[in-house]
Design an enzyme around this catalytic site. Structure first.
Site, PDB file in Angstrom:
ATOM      1  N   HIS A 194       0.860  -1.190   0.000  1.00  0.00           N
ATOM      2  CA  HIS A 194       0.000   0.000   0.000  1.00  0.00           C
ATOM      3  C   HIS A 194       0.894   1.237   0.000  1.00  0.00           C
ATOM      4  O   HIS A 194       2.065   1.171   0.396  1.00  0.00           O
ATOM      5  CB  HIS A 194      -0.901   0.016   1.239  1.00  0.00           C
ATOM      6  CG  HIS A 194      -2.015  -0.996   1.181  1.00  0.00           C
ATOM      7  ND1 HIS A 194      -3.029  -1.050   2.101  1.00  0.00           N
ATOM      8  CD2 HIS A 194      -2.255  -1.997   0.281  1.00  0.00           C
ATOM      9  CE1 HIS A 194      -3.869  -2.040   1.789  1.00  0.00           C
ATOM     10  NE2 HIS A 194      -3.407  -2.635   0.690  1.00  0.00           N
ATOM     11  N   CYS A 233      -5.938   1.945   5.913  1.00  0.00           N
ATOM     12  CA  CYS A 233      -6.589   0.679   6.293  1.00  0.00           C
ATOM     13  C   CYS A 233      -5.974   0.179   7.602  1.00  0.00           C
ATOM     14  O   CYS A 233      -5.038   0.775   8.133  1.00  0.00           O
ATOM     15  CB  CYS A 233      -6.399  -0.350   5.186  1.00  0.00           C
ATOM     16  SG  CYS A 233      -4.731  -1.039   5.115  1.00  0.00           S
ATOM     17  N   CYS A 260      -2.096  -0.601   7.461  1.00  0.00           N
ATOM     18  CA  CYS A 260      -1.250   0.595   7.450  1.00  0.00           C
ATOM     19  C   CYS A 260      -1.339   1.360   8.768  1.00  0.00           C
ATOM     20  O   CYS A 260      -0.348   1.945   9.212  1.00  0.00           O
ATOM     21  CB  CYS A 260      -1.626   1.475   6.273  1.00  0.00           C
ATOM     22  SG  CYS A 260      -1.249   0.667   4.697  1.00  0.00           S
ATOM     23  N   GLU A 308       1.099   3.853   1.885  1.00  0.00           N
ATOM     24  CA  GLU A 308       1.677   4.232   3.186  1.00  0.00           C
ATOM     25  C   GLU A 308       2.853   3.326   3.523  1.00  0.00           C
ATOM     26  O   GLU A 308       3.892   3.762   4.016  1.00  0.00           O
ATOM     27  CB  GLU A 308       0.638   4.085   4.308  1.00  0.00           C
ATOM     28  CG  GLU A 308      -0.623   4.889   4.138  1.00  0.00           C
ATOM     29  CD  GLU A 308      -1.741   4.106   3.452  1.00  0.00           C
ATOM     30  OE1 GLU A 308      -1.481   3.477   2.405  1.00  0.00           O
ATOM     31  OE2 GLU A 308      -2.871   4.138   3.956  1.00  0.00           O
TER      32      GLU A 308
END
Ligand SMILES: [Zn+2]
Length: 160
Positions: free
Chosen positions: A61, A91, A94, A63
């Site tokens: 992801h 999410c 993260c 992040e």
């Protein structure tokens, strides 16, 4: 989402635009466009965009990529005093990483109604068991951050 300090809005928007540019790079690769930058000492020290498909990596992801990139570039597994700018609400995966890496502040753009844990699906960052407090602010360039996603999905549906 109340913020007690005075936050420099134009500065936040500047870094969010950098995150948006990274999201666009992801879109060009066919990845769901989410981008992130990690700022420490007023400088971008980490960059990332969502790329799980191209990297065959479910953890890739935006992040996650930006924080890994930042930690490597400053040679520190913790990022005290830093701000993470991300175009979409984080999410659960993260959010855990953000706490572990000691990011001081997270600024996100659009809400993620299904999987976001800053606001949409409970407020992870205020949980009492956490040993590190993260300041959270959402809604910075929310329209742009949401539009890049909806345009991506629209184009993908049109392709069939
Ligand atoms: Zn995530």
């Amino acid at each position: 989402m109340r913020q007690p300090q005075i936050i420099d809005r134009s500065r936040d928007q500047h870094f969010m635009r950098e995150a948006l540019a990274l999201a666009a790079q992801g879109a060009a690769m066919g990845e769901v466009p989410v981008g992130a930058v990690l700022v420490q000492g007023g400088e971008i020290v980490g960059r990332g965009f969502n790329c799980p498909i191209s990297g065959s990596d479910p953890s890739a992801h935006a992040e996650m990529v930006a924080i890994r990139n930042a930690a490597q570039s400053v040679s520190n597994y913790r990022l005290p005093g830093s701000t993470l700018y991300v175009t979409l609400e984080p999410c659960s995966m993260c959010a855990g990483l953000i706490v572990h890496s000691r990011v001081a502040r997270v600024v996100f753009g659009a809400l993620e109604p299904k999987a976001g844990v800053a606001q949409s699906q409970g407020q992870f960052f205020t949980q009492g068991f956490l040993n590190h407090r993260v300041m959270i602010e959402g809604g910075v360039l929310a329209e742009e951050c949401g539009a890049i996603l909806s345009e991506f999905f629209k184009a993908r549906r049109a392709k069939g």
